[in-house]
Scaffold this active site. Structure first.
Site, PDB file in Angstrom:
ATOM      1  N   GLU A 171       0.214  -2.084  -8.364  1.00  0.00           N
ATOM      2  CA  GLU A 171       1.916  -1.439  -8.394  1.00  0.00           C
ATOM      3  C   GLU A 171       2.091  -1.027  -9.742  1.00  0.00           C
ATOM      4  O   GLU A 171       3.717  -1.655  -9.527  1.00  0.00           O
ATOM      5  CB  GLU A 171       2.754  -1.706  -7.295  1.00  0.00           C
ATOM      6  CG  GLU A 171       1.448  -2.085  -5.534  1.00  0.00           C
ATOM      7  CD  GLU A 171       3.073  -2.906  -4.859  1.00  0.00           C
ATOM      8  OE1 GLU A 171       4.247  -3.156  -4.663  1.00  0.00           O
ATOM      9  OE2 GLU A 171       2.008  -3.510  -3.991  1.00  0.00           O
ATOM     10  N   ASN A 213      -4.032  -1.017  -8.554  1.00  0.00           N
ATOM     11  CA  ASN A 213      -4.057  -0.887  -7.623  1.00  0.00           C
ATOM     12  C   ASN A 213      -2.589  -0.419  -6.905  1.00  0.00           C
ATOM     13  O   ASN A 213      -1.317  -1.039  -7.721  1.00  0.00           O
ATOM     14  CB  ASN A 213      -4.315  -2.366  -6.800  1.00  0.00           C
ATOM     15  CG  ASN A 213      -4.010  -2.428  -4.759  1.00  0.00           C
ATOM     16  OD1 ASN A 213      -5.028  -1.323  -4.879  1.00  0.00           O
ATOM     17  ND2 ASN A 213      -3.717  -3.645  -4.777  1.00  0.00           N
ATOM     18  N   HIS A 251      -0.604   1.774   3.989  1.00  0.00           N
ATOM     19  CA  HIS A 251      -0.183   0.596   4.418  1.00  0.00           C
ATOM     20  C   HIS A 251       0.581   2.430   5.399  1.00  0.00           C
ATOM     21  O   HIS A 251       1.650   2.840   5.214  1.00  0.00           O
ATOM     22  CB  HIS A 251       1.113   0.370   3.760  1.00  0.00           C
ATOM     23  CG  HIS A 251       0.045  -1.130   3.064  1.00  0.00           C
ATOM     24  ND1 HIS A 251       0.012  -2.069   4.234  1.00  0.00           N
ATOM     25  CD2 HIS A 251       0.483  -1.654   1.993  1.00  0.00           C
ATOM     26  CE1 HIS A 251      -0.721  -3.002   3.199  1.00  0.00           C
ATOM     27  NE2 HIS A 251      -0.563  -2.847   2.303  1.00  0.00           N
ATOM     28  N   GLU A 282      -5.797  -1.993   1.960  1.00  0.00           N
ATOM     29  CA  GLU A 282      -4.938  -2.580   1.794  1.00  0.00           C
ATOM     30  C   GLU A 282      -4.492  -1.531   3.208  1.00  0.00           C
ATOM     31  O   GLU A 282      -3.103  -1.123   3.716  1.00  0.00           O
ATOM     32  CB  GLU A 282      -3.260  -2.939   0.837  1.00  0.00           C
ATOM     33  CG  GLU A 282      -3.637  -3.517   0.411  1.00  0.00           C
ATOM     34  CD  GLU A 282      -2.707  -4.046  -0.770  1.00  0.00           C
ATOM     35  OE1 GLU A 282      -1.219  -4.059  -0.317  1.00  0.00           O
ATOM     36  OE2 GLU A 282      -2.754  -4.773  -1.748  1.00  0.00           O
ATOM     37  N   ASP A 284      -3.791  -0.467   6.471  1.00  0.00           N
ATOM     38  CA  ASP A 284      -3.616  -0.611   7.789  1.00  0.00           C
ATOM     39  C   ASP A 284      -2.033   0.394   8.614  1.00  0.00           C
ATOM     40  O   ASP A 284      -0.703   0.918   7.867  1.00  0.00           O
ATOM     41  CB  ASP A 284      -1.326  -2.106   8.502  1.00  0.00           C
ATOM     42  CG  ASP A 284      -0.779  -2.285   6.704  1.00  0.00           C
ATOM     43  OD1 ASP A 284      -0.564  -3.243   7.093  1.00  0.00           O
ATOM     44  OD2 ASP A 284      -0.555  -1.421   7.013  1.00  0.00           O
TER      45      ASP A 284
HETATM   46  O1  G3I Z   1       3.570 -19.778   0.908  1.00  0.00           O
HETATM   47  C1  G3I Z   1       5.162 -19.488   1.249  1.00  0.00           C
HETATM   48  C2  G3I Z   1       5.594 -20.706   1.647  1.00  0.00           C
HETATM   49  O2  G3I Z   1       5.422 -21.704   1.291  1.00  0.00           O
HETATM   50  C3  G3I Z   1       6.922 -21.325   3.022  1.00  0.00           C
HETATM   51  O3  G3I Z   1       7.126 -22.024   3.647  1.00  0.00           O
HETATM   52  C4  G3I Z   1       6.981 -19.331   3.584  1.00  0.00           C
HETATM   53  C5  G3I Z   1       7.884 -19.426   4.579  1.00  0.00           C
HETATM   54  O4  G3I Z   1       9.452 -18.645   3.468  1.00  0.00           O
HETATM   55  O5  G3I Z   1       6.612 -18.460   2.809  1.00  0.00           O
HETATM   56  C6  G3I Z   1       5.348 -18.799   2.156  1.00  0.00           C
HETATM   57  O6  G3I Z   1       5.196 -17.811   1.010  1.00  0.00           O
HETATM   58  C7  G3I Z   1       4.861 -16.042   1.755  1.00  0.00           C
HETATM   59  C8  G3I Z   1       4.052 -15.722   1.626  1.00  0.00           C
HETATM   60  O7  G3I Z   1       3.832 -14.016   1.778  1.00  0.00           O
HETATM   61  C9  G3I Z   1       2.270 -16.761   1.616  1.00  0.00           C
HETATM   62  O8  G3I Z   1       2.991 -16.450   2.715  1.00  0.00           O
HETATM   63  C10 G3I Z   1       6.161 -15.281   1.227  1.00  0.00           C
HETATM   64  O9  G3I Z   1       7.669 -15.983   2.622  1.00  0.00           O
HETATM   65  C11 G3I Z   1       5.914 -13.799   1.524  1.00  0.00           C
HETATM   66  O10 G3I Z   1       6.940 -13.461   1.011  1.00  0.00           O
HETATM   67  C12 G3I Z   1       4.867 -13.004   1.536  1.00  0.00           C
HETATM   68  O11 G3I Z   1       4.609 -11.797   1.339  1.00  0.00           O
HETATM   69  C13 G3I Z   1       3.065 -11.328   1.716  1.00  0.00           C
HETATM   70  C14 G3I Z   1       3.591 -10.331   0.611  1.00  0.00           C
HETATM   71  O12 G3I Z   1       2.428  -9.829  -0.011  1.00  0.00           O
HETATM   72  C15 G3I Z   1       4.715 -10.941  -0.695  1.00  0.00           C
HETATM   73  O13 G3I Z   1       5.385  -9.396  -1.479  1.00  0.00           O
HETATM   74  C16 G3I Z   1       2.145 -10.550   2.123  1.00  0.00           C
HETATM   75  O14 G3I Z   1       2.242 -11.911   3.019  1.00  0.00           O
HETATM   76  C17 G3I Z   1       1.537  -9.784   1.254  1.00  0.00           C
HETATM   77  O15 G3I Z   1       0.744  -9.224   2.942  1.00  0.00           O
HETATM   78  C18 G3I Z   1       1.834  -8.844   0.452  1.00  0.00           C
HETATM   79  O16 G3I Z   1       1.274  -8.171   0.757  1.00  0.00           O
HETATM   80  C19 G3I Z   1       1.165  -7.498  -0.573  1.00  0.00           C
HETATM   81  C20 G3I Z   1       0.419  -6.764  -1.335  1.00  0.00           C
HETATM   82  O17 G3I Z   1       0.384  -8.094  -2.278  1.00  0.00           O
HETATM   83  C21 G3I Z   1       0.053  -6.094  -2.358  1.00  0.00           C
HETATM   84  N1  G3I Z   1       0.802  -4.567  -1.598  1.00  0.00           N
HETATM   85  C22 G3I Z   1       1.286  -4.887  -1.153  1.00  0.00           C
HETATM   86  C23 G3I Z   1       1.484  -6.039  -0.277  1.00  0.00           C
HETATM   87  C24 G3I Z   1       2.378  -5.724   1.402  1.00  0.00           C
HETATM   88  O18 G3I Z   1       3.927  -6.684   0.268  1.00  0.00           O
END
Ligand code: G3I
Length: 376
Positions: A171, A213, A251, A282, A284
């Site tokens: 991005e 990406n 997405h 990605e 969905d």
């Molecule tokens: O690891 C912490 C954990 O320790 C904590 O307990 C929990 C609750 O706060 O949070 C966990 O971190 C989360 C992380 O995913 C791992 O699960 C973050 O809060 C959460 O914001 C994060 O979200 C991810 C997001 O990227 C971050 O921007 C999504 O799972 C993931 O699907 C998403 O993927 C991105 C791609 O990498 C790039 N393209 C867009 C896509 C969607 O945003």
């Protein structure tokens, strides 16, 4: 590619060929594509293998519900949804813990599937102290460049021989508008951070395919953001940056506009015309777009068919990855911006791991590549 993955892939394909031969009543060669031979039930992985494509899924960990049940049976590639991001590997700069990421890499090797590395450089999910260490440095630009250099060498080097492809930069465009994102990297290093990241990744792992990406609100070639992205790709090519391909995120989150097969395929073709490979990285499709209609499941499946078919219709498009295994575990339901439309049910398996109509429509779309390349 790990040796295990190659052997497993051929084993899967051989199985399909044998079954098809008996089903078609022919002793040896196939009269037509085995996965589109009536009576031959293929999975997405088998159809993708046969088409020489990838059909993968993003996973949080091997132990996540649904992963063992669908990899490698239904998916021949996996992407680490979070585990390989900078801040997930190193909570603070330089202090790496590869445990979670290695579990995914070792799982992919053991299951004989391809591993996509995601992602070396992104404005989000960074080490918690990176920004302050840069801003407090005597020469912030130099300090950031040193951190980037060390990070890419460390991570791409660590997974060399395991990650067959990397989303090197994720991005680069601003989330709003068509300009480059004013990330920490861009602000201190300019657009050159993209060039340098790809060159460093190439040095760290000369075998890996290197991708840029990006997500899009629209896929119309008249869209400013699309035009800005294509112009960026042309600049990188002109500067001979070692970029192999483009990851198109796709997405459909319940808010951004939908697309058509024609529009999406023209978009992919414009990227391919720059000499680049493509992956839908990605995918969905939120069910929420279609709830007012008579058959949301069928409408969702039709968009999957359009996107997968567009990829199958462009030879440079190497594969598709859906952003999760099943509807019970999708980032869309837990992201505040999209939570109002939850449950999105955006994936190919429902929460009980039943294949949805979108699964079978994606399977049919893959067969188009087989027919194109004349597997007969
Ligand atoms: O690891 C912490 C954990 O320790 C904590 O307990 C929990 C609750 O706060 O949070 C966990 O971190 C989360 C992380 O995913 C791992 O699960 C973050 O809060 C959460 O914001 C994060 O979200 C991810 C997001 O990227 C971050 O921007 C999504 O799972 C993931 O699907 C998403 O993927 C991105 C791609 O990498 C790039 N393209 C867009 C896509 C969607 O945003």
């Amino acid at each position: 590619m790990g040796k295990g993955s190659l052997m497993c892939r051929y084993a899967r394909l051989t199985f399909v060929v044998i079954v098809a031969s008996f089903a078609a009543g022919c002793g040896g060669g196939l009269s037509e594509s085995s996965c589109s031979t009536p009576g031959v039930e293929c999975t997405l992985a088998q159809a993708a293998d046969e088409a020489g494509m990838w059909f993968g899924a993003a996973i949080e960990s091997p132990s996540q519900f649904g992963v063992e049940q669908t990899v490698p049976s239904d998916f021949n590639s996996v992407t680490a949804e979070n585990a390989m991001k900078w801040g997930e590997l190193a909570r603070t700069v330089g202090n790496y813990d590869f445990t979670r990421a290695d579990a995914i890499a070792q799982f992919a090797e053991a299951k004989g599937v391809r591993l996509r590395g995601h992602t070396l450089v992104w404005r989000d999910q960074l080490p918690v102290d990176l920004r302050d260490k840069v801003l407090n440095a005597v020469d912030p630009a130099r300090k950031l460049d040193e951190f980037l250099d060390d990070h890419i060498a460390t991570v791409a080097g660590h997974f060399a021989g395991q990650a067959e492809v990397w989303d090197v930069v994720n991005e680069p465009l601003s989330a709003v508008g068509a300009s480059l994102d004013r990330s920490l990297f861009y602000r201190f290093l300019g657009e050159q951070f993209i060039d340098d990241s790809f060159r460093r990744a190439r040095i760290a792992d000369p075998e890996a395919k290197l991708y840029l990406n990006e997500f899009f609100y629209s896929y119309a070639l008249t869209d400013d953001r699309v035009q800005s992205f294509l112009a960026l790709l042309a600049r990188l090519r002109d500067r001979e940056v070692p970029i192999d391909g483009v990851g198109v995120q796709a997405h459909f989150n319940g808010i951004t506009p939908l697309t058509t097969r024609s529009e999406f395929q023209k978009f992919l073709t414009a990227i391919a015309n720059l000499g680049l490979s493509i992956e839908i990285t990605e995918l969905d499709v939120s069910e929420s777009y279609f709830r007012s209609g008579t058959n949301a499941t069928a409408a969702q499946a039709a968009l999957y068919r359009a996107v997968v078919g567009a990829c199958a219709g462009v030879p440079a498009c190497r594969g598709i990855t859906v952003w999760g295994i099943h509807d019970g575990d999708t980032w869309l339901d837990t992201t505040p911006l999209f939570a109002p439309n939850a449950p999105h049910r955006p994936l190919l398996f429902d929460s009980l791991l039943t294949r949805k109509t979108a699964y079978y429509e994606s399977l049919s779309a893959l067969a188009e590549r087989n027919n194109q390349i004349g597997i007969r």
